[in-house]
Scaffold this motif. Structure first.
Motif, PDB file in Angstrom:
ATOM      1  N   ASP A  20     -37.016  91.393 -56.241  1.00 42.75           N
ATOM      2  CA  ASP A  20     -36.469  90.047 -56.062  1.00 42.75           C
ATOM      3  C   ASP A  20     -36.547  89.566 -54.613  1.00 42.75           C
ATOM      4  N   THR A  21     -37.392  90.202 -53.839  1.00 44.76           N
ATOM      5  CA  THR A  21     -37.588  89.787 -52.459  1.00 44.76           C
ATOM      6  C   THR A  21     -38.336  88.458 -52.428  1.00 44.76           C
ATOM      7  N   LEU A  22     -37.844  87.540 -51.624  1.00 44.59           N
ATOM      8  CA  LEU A  22     -38.538  86.269 -51.471  1.00 44.59           C
ATOM      9  C   LEU A  22     -39.636  86.423 -50.427  1.00 44.59           C
ATOM     10  N   LEU A  23     -40.783  85.853 -50.744  1.00 41.89           N
ATOM     11  CA  LEU A  23     -41.945  85.946 -49.868  1.00 41.89           C
ATOM     12  C   LEU A  23     -42.122  84.661 -49.066  1.00 41.89           C
ATOM     13  N   THR A  24     -42.620  84.785 -47.857  1.00 39.22           N
ATOM     14  CA  THR A  24     -42.998  83.630 -47.052  1.00 39.22           C
ATOM     15  C   THR A  24     -44.347  83.114 -47.559  1.00 39.22           C
ATOM     16  N   PRO A  25     -44.771  81.929 -47.129  1.00 38.14           N
ATOM     17  CA  PRO A  25     -46.110  81.459 -47.533  1.00 38.14           C
ATOM     18  C   PRO A  25     -47.218  82.439 -47.128  1.00 38.14           C
ATOM     19  N   GLN A  26     -47.070  83.074 -45.970  1.00 37.43           N
ATOM     20  CA  GLN A  26     -48.070  84.054 -45.535  1.00 37.43           C
ATOM     21  C   GLN A  26     -48.068  85.271 -46.458  1.00 37.43           C
ATOM     22  N   ASP A  27     -46.875  85.733 -46.833  1.00 41.40           N
ATOM     23  CA  ASP A  27     -46.772  86.871 -47.754  1.00 41.40           C
ATOM     24  C   ASP A  27     -47.341  86.513 -49.133  1.00 41.40           C
ATOM     25  N   ALA A  28     -47.048  85.297 -49.590  1.00 40.75           N
ATOM     26  CA  ALA A  28     -47.547  84.847 -50.888  1.00 40.75           C
ATOM     27  C   ALA A  28     -49.075  84.783 -50.869  1.00 40.75           C
ATOM     28  N   ALA A  29     -49.636  84.305 -49.764  1.00 37.95           N
ATOM     29  CA  ALA A  29     -51.098  84.239 -49.646  1.00 37.95           C
ATOM     30  C   ALA A  29     -51.695  85.642 -49.706  1.00 37.95           C
ATOM     31  N   ARG A  30     -51.066  86.584 -49.025  1.00 39.69           N
ATOM     32  CA  ARG A  30     -51.527  87.969 -49.063  1.00 39.69           C
ATOM     33  C   ARG A  30     -51.418  88.542 -50.474  1.00 39.69           C
ATOM     34  N   PHE A  31     -50.316  88.263 -51.137  1.00 37.47           N
ATOM     35  CA  PHE A  31     -50.088  88.750 -52.496  1.00 37.47           C
ATOM     36  C   PHE A  31     -51.148  88.207 -53.460  1.00 37.47           C
ATOM     37  N   LEU A  32     -51.477  86.901 -53.318  1.00 35.93           N
ATOM     38  CA  LEU A  32     -52.451  86.251 -54.198  1.00 35.93           C
ATOM     39  C   LEU A  32     -53.888  86.430 -53.723  1.00 35.93           C
ATOM     40  N   LYS A  33     -54.043  86.954 -52.520  1.00 35.36           N
ATOM     41  CA  LYS A  33     -55.371  87.144 -51.908  1.00 35.36           C
ATOM     42  C   LYS A  33     -56.106  85.813 -51.762  1.00 35.36           C
ATOM     43  N   VAL A  34     -55.382  84.821 -51.220  1.00 35.85           N
ATOM     44  CA  VAL A  34     -55.943  83.503 -50.925  1.00 35.85           C
ATOM     45  C   VAL A  34     -55.528  83.130 -49.503  1.00 35.85           C
ATOM     46  N   SER A  35     -56.034  82.008 -49.021  1.00 38.37           N
ATOM     47  CA  SER A  35     -55.653  81.566 -47.678  1.00 38.37           C
ATOM     48  C   SER A  35     -54.276  80.908 -47.698  1.00 38.37           C
ATOM     49  N   VAL A  36     -53.641  80.873 -46.543  1.00 35.58           N
ATOM     50  CA  VAL A  36     -52.328  80.244 -46.413  1.00 35.58           C
ATOM     51  C   VAL A  36     -52.445  78.744 -46.713  1.00 35.58           C
ATOM     52  N   SER A  37     -53.555  78.128 -46.295  1.00 38.68           N
ATOM     53  CA  SER A  37     -53.730  76.694 -46.562  1.00 38.68           C
ATOM     54  C   SER A  37     -53.819  76.430 -48.069  1.00 38.68           C
ATOM     55  N   TRP A  38     -54.419  77.348 -48.827  1.00 43.98           N
ATOM     56  CA  TRP A  38     -54.481  77.206 -50.286  1.00 43.98           C
ATOM     57  C   TRP A  38     -53.074  77.203 -50.870  1.00 43.98           C
ATOM     58  N   VAL A  39     -52.217  78.091 -50.358  1.00 45.99           N
ATOM     59  CA  VAL A  39     -50.829  78.149 -50.831  1.00 45.99           C
ATOM     60  C   VAL A  39     -50.141  76.817 -50.572  1.00 45.99           C
ATOM     61  N   TYR A  40     -50.260  76.296 -49.351  1.00 41.72           N
ATOM     62  CA  TYR A  40     -49.622  75.015 -49.025  1.00 41.72           C
ATOM     63  C   TYR A  40     -50.156  73.873 -49.889  1.00 41.72           C
ATOM     64  N   GLU A  41     -51.457  73.881 -50.176  1.00 38.42           N
ATOM     65  CA  GLU A  41     -52.040  72.846 -51.037  1.00 38.42           C
ATOM     66  C   GLU A  41     -51.457  72.911 -52.450  1.00 38.42           C
ATOM     67  N   HIS A  42     -51.140  74.102 -52.915  1.00 41.51           N
ATOM     68  CA  HIS A  42     -50.671  74.277 -54.287  1.00 41.51           C
ATOM     69  C   HIS A  42     -49.152  74.220 -54.453  1.00 41.51           C
ATOM     70  N   VAL A  43     -48.437  73.862 -53.397  1.00 43.17           N
ATOM     71  CA  VAL A  43     -46.993  73.640 -53.542  1.00 43.17           C
ATOM     72  C   VAL A  43     -46.640  72.164 -53.383  1.00 43.17           C
ATOM     73  N   ARG A  44     -47.622  71.358 -53.073  1.00 47.95           N
ATOM     74  CA  ARG A  44     -47.371  69.917 -52.959  1.00 47.95           C
ATOM     75  C   ARG A  44     -46.992  69.358 -54.324  1.00 47.95           C
ATOM     76  N   PRO A  45     -46.085  68.360 -54.337  1.00 45.46           N
ATOM     77  CA  PRO A  45     -45.643  67.779 -55.617  1.00 45.46           C
ATOM     78  C   PRO A  45     -46.791  67.220 -56.458  1.00 45.46           C
ATOM     79  N   GLU A  46     -47.818  66.706 -55.810  1.00 45.40           N
ATOM     80  CA  GLU A  46     -48.930  66.113 -56.560  1.00 45.40           C
ATOM     81  C   GLU A  46     -49.995  67.130 -56.965  1.00 45.40           C
ATOM     82  N   ALA A  47     -49.804  68.393 -56.607  1.00 48.04           N
ATOM     83  CA  ALA A  47     -50.777  69.430 -56.966  1.00 48.04           C
ATOM     84  C   ALA A  47     -50.854  69.566 -58.482  1.00 48.04           C
TER      85      ALA A  47
END
Length: 85
Positions: A20-47
């Motif tokens: 139940d550890t919360l991940l930062t955007p950088q941690d989430a990117a590492r977990f998903l094996k994508v770039s940090v910018s991809w993570v930010y693009e996919h959390v926007r309301p219009e995504a």
């Protein structure tokens, strides 16, 4: 010392706290094996394909279990789509 070992019981409260550890955007990117910018693009309301995110004030955090469910849902969709030959 005898050769008898007692089995320890695991209480429901002693489940691995890493689950139940919360991940930062950088941690989430590492977990998903994508770039940090991809993570930010996919959390926007219009995504179109929005990642599950928790907002804590100005901070974005991701639950590892939610990200795993996101991956599993994507896997199901990919398996239902017929492959081209």
């Amino acid at each position: 010392m005898s050769g008898v070992h007692e089995l320890e019981t695991v209480s429901p409260l002693s489940i691995d706290p890493a689950d139940d550890t919360l991940l930062t955007p950088q941690d989430a990117a590492r977990f998903l094996k994508v770039s940090v910018s991809w993570v930010y693009e996919h959390v926007r309301p219009e995504a179109e394909d929005r990642l599950p995110v928790v907002k804590l004030g100005k901070y974005l955090r991701f639950d590892r279990r939610d990200l795993r469910a996101y991956i599993d849902a994507k896997r199901e969709v990919c398996q239902r789509i017929p492959r081209r030959r």
